[in-house]
Design a protein around this motif. Structure first.
Motif, PDB file in Angstrom:
ATOM      1  N   ILE A 160       0.850  -1.190   0.000  1.00 32.67           N
ATOM      2  CA  ILE A 160       0.000   0.000   0.000  1.00 32.67           C
ATOM      3  C   ILE A 160       0.890   1.246   0.000  1.00 32.67           C
ATOM      4  CG2 ILE A 160      -0.189   0.140   2.532  1.00 32.67           C
ATOM      5  CD1 ILE A 160      -3.146   1.034   2.087  1.00 32.67           C
ATOM      6  N   GLU A 161       0.449   2.276  -0.723  1.00 35.84           N
ATOM      7  CA  GLU A 161       1.147   3.571  -0.746  1.00 35.84           C
ATOM      8  C   GLU A 161       0.087   4.660  -0.609  1.00 35.84           C
ATOM      9  OE1 GLU A 161       2.549   6.111  -0.337  1.00 35.84           O
ATOM     10  OE2 GLU A 161       3.518   6.884  -2.125  1.00 35.84           O
ATOM     11  N   PRO A 162      -0.163   5.148   0.620  1.00 35.05           N
ATOM     12  CA  PRO A 162      -1.260   6.100   0.834  1.00 35.05           C
ATOM     13  C   PRO A 162      -0.899   7.556   0.601  1.00 35.05           C
ATOM     14  CG  PRO A 162      -0.281   5.512   2.928  1.00 35.05           C
ATOM     15  CD  PRO A 162       0.460   4.721   1.876  1.00 35.05           C
ATOM     16  N   GLN A 163       0.380   7.839   0.385  1.00 34.81           N
ATOM     17  CA  GLN A 163       0.801   9.236   0.253  1.00 34.81           C
ATOM     18  C   GLN A 163       0.549   9.762  -1.164  1.00 34.81           C
ATOM     19  OE1 GLN A 163       4.547  10.290   2.446  1.00 34.81           O
ATOM     20  NE2 GLN A 163       4.884   8.072   2.374  1.00 34.81           N
ATOM     21  N   SER A 164       0.408  11.061  -1.263  1.00 31.16           N
ATOM     22  CA  SER A 164       0.300  11.719  -2.570  1.00 31.16           C
ATOM     23  C   SER A 164       1.155  12.974  -2.556  1.00 31.16           C
ATOM     24  CB  SER A 164      -1.158  12.086  -2.891  1.00 31.16           C
ATOM     25  OG  SER A 164      -1.658  13.022  -1.948  1.00 31.16           O
ATOM     26  N   ASN A 165       1.491  13.455  -3.737  1.00 29.70           N
ATOM     27  CA  ASN A 165       2.366  14.614  -3.864  1.00 29.70           C
ATOM     28  C   ASN A 165       1.555  15.902  -3.670  1.00 29.70           C
ATOM     29  OD1 ASN A 165       4.215  16.563  -4.532  1.00 29.70           O
ATOM     30  ND2 ASN A 165       4.878  15.598  -6.445  1.00 29.70           N
ATOM     31  N   ASP A 166       1.524  16.385  -2.425  1.00 30.45           N
ATOM     32  CA  ASP A 166       0.742  17.582  -2.121  1.00 30.45           C
ATOM     33  C   ASP A 166       1.290  18.823  -2.801  1.00 30.45           C
ATOM     34  OD1 ASP A 166      -0.606  15.855  -0.534  1.00 30.45           O
ATOM     35  OD2 ASP A 166       0.095  16.662   1.382  1.00 30.45           O
ATOM     36  N   ILE A 167       2.582  18.823  -3.103  1.00 36.47           N
ATOM     37  CA  ILE A 167       3.175  19.997  -3.754  1.00 36.47           C
ATOM     38  C   ILE A 167       2.619  20.146  -5.173  1.00 36.47           C
ATOM     39  CG2 ILE A 167       5.338  21.023  -4.567  1.00 36.47           C
ATOM     40  CD1 ILE A 167       6.736  19.630  -2.249  1.00 36.47           C
ATOM     41  N   GLU A 189      -7.302   8.135   7.294  1.00 36.27           N
ATOM     42  CA  GLU A 189      -8.155   7.267   8.112  1.00 36.27           C
ATOM     43  C   GLU A 189      -8.939   6.273   7.259  1.00 36.27           C
ATOM     44  OE1 GLU A 189     -10.373  11.291   7.684  1.00 36.27           O
ATOM     45  OE2 GLU A 189      -8.316  10.578   8.003  1.00 36.27           O
ATOM     46  N   LYS A 190      -9.173   6.611   5.996  1.00 33.64           N
ATOM     47  CA  LYS A 190      -9.868   5.672   5.109  1.00 33.64           C
ATOM     48  C   LYS A 190      -8.917   4.581   4.612  1.00 33.64           C
ATOM     49  CE  LYS A 190     -13.528   8.843   3.812  1.00 33.64           C
ATOM     50  NZ  LYS A 190     -14.497   9.257   2.780  1.00 33.64           N
ATOM     51  N   TRP A 191      -7.661   4.951   4.352  1.00 34.85           N
ATOM     52  CA  TRP A 191      -6.669   3.914   4.050  1.00 34.85           C
ATOM     53  C   TRP A 191      -6.518   2.983   5.245  1.00 34.85           C
ATOM     54  CZ3 TRP A 191      -6.031   3.117  -0.682  1.00 34.85           C
ATOM     55  CH2 TRP A 191      -5.776   4.116  -1.626  1.00 34.85           C
ATOM     56  N   GLN A 192      -6.626   3.536   6.454  1.00 34.02           N
ATOM     57  CA  GLN A 192      -6.509   2.702   7.660  1.00 34.02           C
ATOM     58  C   GLN A 192      -7.635   1.687   7.745  1.00 34.02           C
ATOM     59  OE1 GLN A 192      -3.770   3.041  10.011  1.00 34.02           O
ATOM     60  NE2 GLN A 192      -4.603   0.972  10.260  1.00 34.02           N
ATOM     61  N   VAL A 193      -8.824   2.071   7.318  1.00 37.59           N
ATOM     62  CA  VAL A 193      -9.950   1.129   7.278  1.00 37.59           C
ATOM     63  C   VAL A 193      -9.611  -0.056   6.376  1.00 37.59           C
ATOM     64  CG1 VAL A 193     -12.333   0.805   6.482  1.00 37.59           C
ATOM     65  CG2 VAL A 193     -11.723   2.848   7.796  1.00 37.59           C
ATOM     66  N   VAL A 194      -9.015   0.238   5.227  1.00 34.40           N
ATOM     67  CA  VAL A 194      -8.628  -0.823   4.287  1.00 34.40           C
ATOM     68  C   VAL A 194      -7.626  -1.773   4.941  1.00 34.40           C
ATOM     69  CG1 VAL A 194      -7.492  -1.311   2.091  1.00 34.40           C
ATOM     70  CG2 VAL A 194      -9.091   0.611   2.268  1.00 34.40           C
ATOM     71  N   ASP A 202     -16.789   5.925   0.272  1.00 34.40           N
ATOM     72  CA  ASP A 202     -16.765   4.805   1.206  1.00 34.40           C
ATOM     73  C   ASP A 202     -15.587   3.887   0.864  1.00 34.40           C
ATOM     74  OD1 ASP A 202     -17.199   2.651   2.847  1.00 34.40           O
ATOM     75  OD2 ASP A 202     -19.296   2.339   2.263  1.00 34.40           O
ATOM     76  N   PRO A 203     -14.619   3.718   1.769  1.00 34.85           N
ATOM     77  CA  PRO A 203     -13.458   2.856   1.473  1.00 34.85           C
ATOM     78  C   PRO A 203     -13.825   1.392   1.275  1.00 34.85           C
ATOM     79  CG  PRO A 203     -13.467   3.503   3.787  1.00 34.85           C
ATOM     80  CD  PRO A 203     -14.523   4.321   3.105  1.00 34.85           C
ATOM     81  N   GLN A 204     -15.058   1.045   1.597  1.00 34.91           N
ATOM     82  CA  GLN A 204     -15.500  -0.330   1.364  1.00 34.91           C
ATOM     83  C   GLN A 204     -15.385  -0.690  -0.121  1.00 34.91           C
ATOM     84  OE1 GLN A 204     -16.280  -2.660   3.586  1.00 34.91           O
ATOM     85  NE2 GLN A 204     -16.634  -4.155   1.944  1.00 34.91           N
ATOM     86  N   GLU A 205     -15.516   0.301  -0.989  1.00 38.77           N
ATOM     87  CA  GLU A 205     -15.387   0.020  -2.419  1.00 38.77           C
ATOM     88  C   GLU A 205     -13.977  -0.443  -2.768  1.00 38.77           C
ATOM     89  OE1 GLU A 205     -16.481   1.845  -6.807  1.00 38.77           O
ATOM     90  OE2 GLU A 205     -16.297   3.219  -5.117  1.00 38.77           O
ATOM     91  N   ILE A 206     -12.982   0.118  -2.099  1.00 41.57           N
ATOM     92  CA  ILE A 206     -11.600  -0.335  -2.315  1.00 41.57           C
ATOM     93  C   ILE A 206     -11.479  -1.793  -1.923  1.00 41.57           C
ATOM     94  CG2 ILE A 206      -9.186  -0.008  -1.636  1.00 41.57           C
ATOM     95  CD1 ILE A 206      -9.832   2.939  -1.156  1.00 41.57           C
ATOM     96  N   LEU A 207     -12.081  -2.142  -0.802  1.00 40.12           N
ATOM     97  CA  LEU A 207     -12.038  -3.529  -0.327  1.00 40.12           C
ATOM     98  C   LEU A 207     -12.749  -4.472  -1.288  1.00 40.12           C
ATOM     99  CD1 LEU A 207     -12.686  -2.708   3.411  1.00 40.12           C
ATOM    100  CD2 LEU A 207     -10.637  -3.837   2.533  1.00 40.12           C
ATOM    101  N   GLU A 208     -13.863  -4.027  -1.842  1.00 44.95           N
ATOM    102  CA  GLU A 208     -14.589  -4.864  -2.791  1.00 44.95           C
ATOM    103  C   GLU A 208     -13.772  -5.097  -4.062  1.00 44.95           C
ATOM    104  OE1 GLU A 208     -18.298  -2.900  -3.407  1.00 44.95           O
ATOM    105  OE2 GLU A 208     -19.080  -3.375  -1.405  1.00 44.95           O
ATOM    106  N   CYS A 209     -13.087  -4.058  -4.527  1.00 43.23           N
ATOM    107  CA  CYS A 209     -12.244  -4.214  -5.718  1.00 43.23           C
ATOM    108  C   CYS A 209     -11.053  -5.122  -5.430  1.00 43.23           C
ATOM    109  CB  CYS A 209     -11.769  -2.851  -6.204  1.00 43.23           C
ATOM    110  SG  CYS A 209     -13.064  -1.855  -6.981  1.00 43.23           S
TER     111      CYS A 209
END
Length: 269
Positions: free
Chosen positions: A58-65, A75-80, A192-199
């Motif tokens: 898993i890579e939850p970070q994104s380039n904010d710059i 917190e949604k990645w944490q649910v996954v 809903d992060p549940q969709e990530i789990l379903e995929c």
């Protein structure tokens, strides 16, 4: 509302570009060659961190710059992670971080180069992240992924058909905004992060494929692929029984079935 987006062939970036160049049957595939020293380093790194054979990256970070509109809430990645941890070890990679570090993961952030991170992904069962550079590395090493796209960008611009591409910004995107987009933020907070789990569950099914029965013909391929993705079995029996001259004519000529499979190959392999 489900937002998983299957990329029809006519929308693949490689197909759109290659049509102007006269290229036939383009393959949407990155190439990345990992050398023996890089592989040896990852052997050691995984062993030192007690990473088992069965793991998901898993890579939850994104380039904010670059833009703030691709940052999925931690917190949604944490649910996954919390839903998967009983079945898989979860390895987090990416740049070194303290405020974007998930719980219940094996932390390898800041310990690899981009290429070494790709080698770790190559050894994993699946990769999950937001749209970004490691998505392309995952394609290069042949690991299927679940990728989350916000309204900032459309999956058909950078996505890969073999992945599960979740486009949560389809009601307004792609906006391409570098400053904060209120609609992107709303989509991120509402999803809903549940969709990530379903995929992930679909990809984790592994060595099983849906099979289409008789009656399939080349004219249905695009529509079926839009509905089911590219991972399915298309039986060619209909090309035998559906021959206008009957089964005997098909057996005599011996070509409709082969032409049918060629059509599938040209369109979607």
């Amino acid at each position: 509302q489900k937002t998983a987006y299957e990329i029809p062939k006519r929308d693949w970036s490689s197909d759109v570009c290659s049509s102007d160049l006269g290229l036939k049957n383009p393959q949407l595939k990155c190439e990345l060659y990992i050398n023996s020293l890089e592989k040896l380093k990852i052997d050691t790194l995984l062993k030192e961190n007690n990473v088992p054979e069965k793991f998901i990256v898993i890579e939850p970070q994104s380039n904010d710059i670059y833009t703030v509109n691709k940052k999925y809430p931690l917190e949604k990645w944490q649910v996954v992670v919390d839903k998967l941890k009983s079945e898989y070890s979860i390895v987090q990679i990416g740049k070194e971080t303290s405020d974007q570090l998930l719980s219940n993961v094996i932390n390898l952030t800041g310990k690899t180069t981009f290429r070494e991170a790709a080698e770790i992904i190559s050894r994993s069962k699946l990769f999950v992240s937001s749209e970004g550079g490691l998505m392309h590395a995952s394609n290069a090493v042949g690991t299927k992924s679940v990728i989350l796209f916000t309204g900032f960008i459309h999956p058909k611009m950078t996505g890969y058909p073999e992945n599960k591409n979740i486009w949560i910004g389809k009601d307004h995107g792609p906006c391409g905004m570098k400053i904060k987009c209120p609609q992107c933020v709303k989509n991120l907070n509402d999803h809903d992060p549940q969709e990530i789990l379903e995929c992930l569950k679909i990809l984790r099914a592994g060595n099983t494929l849906p099979a289409l029965s008789c009656g399939m013909h080349p004219g249905l391929i695009d529509r079926v692929t839009e509905l089911a993705g590219i991972d399915y079995l298309a039986n060619a029996g209909g090309s035998v029984h559906g021959h206008p001259g009957g089964e005997l004519a098909q057996r005599t000529i011996g070509r409709p079935g082969a032409l049918f499979l060629q059509e599938i190959g040209r369109a979607h392999v």
